[in-house]
Design a protein around this motif. Structure first.
Motif, PDB file in Angstrom:
ATOM      1  N   VAL A  96       0.808  -1.078   0.144  1.00 28.56           N
ATOM      2  CA  VAL A  96      -0.082  -0.056  -0.037  1.00 28.56           C
ATOM      3  C   VAL A  96       0.922   1.317  -0.173  1.00 28.56           C
ATOM      4  N   GLN A  97       0.492   2.136  -0.868  1.00 25.31           N
ATOM      5  CA  GLN A  97       1.139   3.443  -1.121  1.00 25.31           C
ATOM      6  C   GLN A  97       0.430   4.377   0.120  1.00 25.31           C
TER       7      GLN A  97
ATOM      8  N   LEU B 199      -2.530   7.752  -0.248  1.00 19.79           N
ATOM      9  CA  LEU B 199      -3.780   7.242   0.234  1.00 19.79           C
ATOM     10  C   LEU B 199      -4.189   8.518   1.310  1.00 19.79           C
ATOM     11  N   LEU B 200      -3.263   8.859   2.148  1.00 21.01           N
ATOM     12  CA  LEU B 200      -3.188  10.057   3.072  1.00 21.01           C
ATOM     13  C   LEU B 200      -3.728  11.320   2.479  1.00 21.01           C
ATOM     14  N   LEU B 201      -3.078  11.319   1.496  1.00 18.87           N
ATOM     15  CA  LEU B 201      -3.761  12.875   0.526  1.00 18.87           C
ATOM     16  C   LEU B 201      -5.211  12.824   0.069  1.00 18.87           C
ATOM     17  N   LEU B 202      -5.584  11.528  -0.467  1.00 18.17           N
ATOM     18  CA  LEU B 202      -7.007  11.378  -1.099  1.00 18.17           C
ATOM     19  C   LEU B 202      -7.821  11.335   0.173  1.00 18.17           C
ATOM     20  N   LEU B 203      -7.398  10.845   1.142  1.00 22.25           N
ATOM     21  CA  LEU B 203      -8.524  10.695   2.379  1.00 22.25           C
ATOM     22  C   LEU B 203      -8.625  12.287   2.863  1.00 22.25           C
TER      23      LEU B 203
ATOM     24  N   ILE C 299       1.383  12.990  -7.789  1.00 25.00           N
ATOM     25  CA  ILE C 299       2.124  11.872  -7.234  1.00 25.00           C
ATOM     26  C   ILE C 299       1.789  10.429  -7.958  1.00 25.00           C
ATOM     27  N   PHE C 300       0.467  10.291  -7.982  1.00 24.23           N
ATOM     28  CA  PHE C 300      -0.154   9.330  -8.445  1.00 24.23           C
ATOM     29  C   PHE C 300       0.326   9.067 -10.095  1.00 24.23           C
ATOM     30  N   PHE C 301       0.487  10.072 -10.837  1.00 21.76           N
ATOM     31  CA  PHE C 301       0.836   9.772 -12.475  1.00 21.76           C
ATOM     32  C   PHE C 301       2.223   9.676 -12.422  1.00 21.76           C
TER      33      PHE C 301
END
Length: 103
Positions: free
Chosen positions: A46-47, A51-55, A94-96
């Motif tokens: 898990v990254q 995940l923290l940024l999206l939450l 970050i995702f891309f």
């Protein structure tokens, strides 16, 4: 803030809700529930940073999307409109970057 001022704010018809932020928060929620492999890297781990940024973006979107404005300055800044947009943009970057770097 007294009950009288809250009553005046409610009766004045002032709307603090932001539909765009609410739609963003609901979209993030559906993404997390429907497709969790977005947060898993090539090694199967898990990254946590994305995940923290999206939450964080989802939380700020829900808080401001329904029209709630926190009293404390720090909480108001952390859950502001700009915090939602900034964390969402950072997640996308970050995702891309990670997806394109792995190819």
């Amino acid at each position: 803030m007294s009950i009288v001022s809250v009553n005046k704010a409610c009766m004045s018809g002032e709307k603090n809700s932001d539909w765009l932020l609410l739609i963003i928060a609901l979209s993030i929620m559906l993404l997390i529930v429907a497709y969790p492999p977005v947060f898993i890297n090539a090694l199967g781990r898990v990254q946590y940073a994305p995940l923290l940024l999206l939450l964080w973006a989802m939380s700020a979107g829900f808080v401001r999307g329904i029209g709630f404005i926190p009293r404390q300055l720090l909480v108001r800044l952390v859950l502001s409109r700009m915090a939602c947009y900034f964390t969402l943009a950072t997640f996308i970057e970050i995702f891309f970057i990670h997806r394109l770097a792995n190819y």
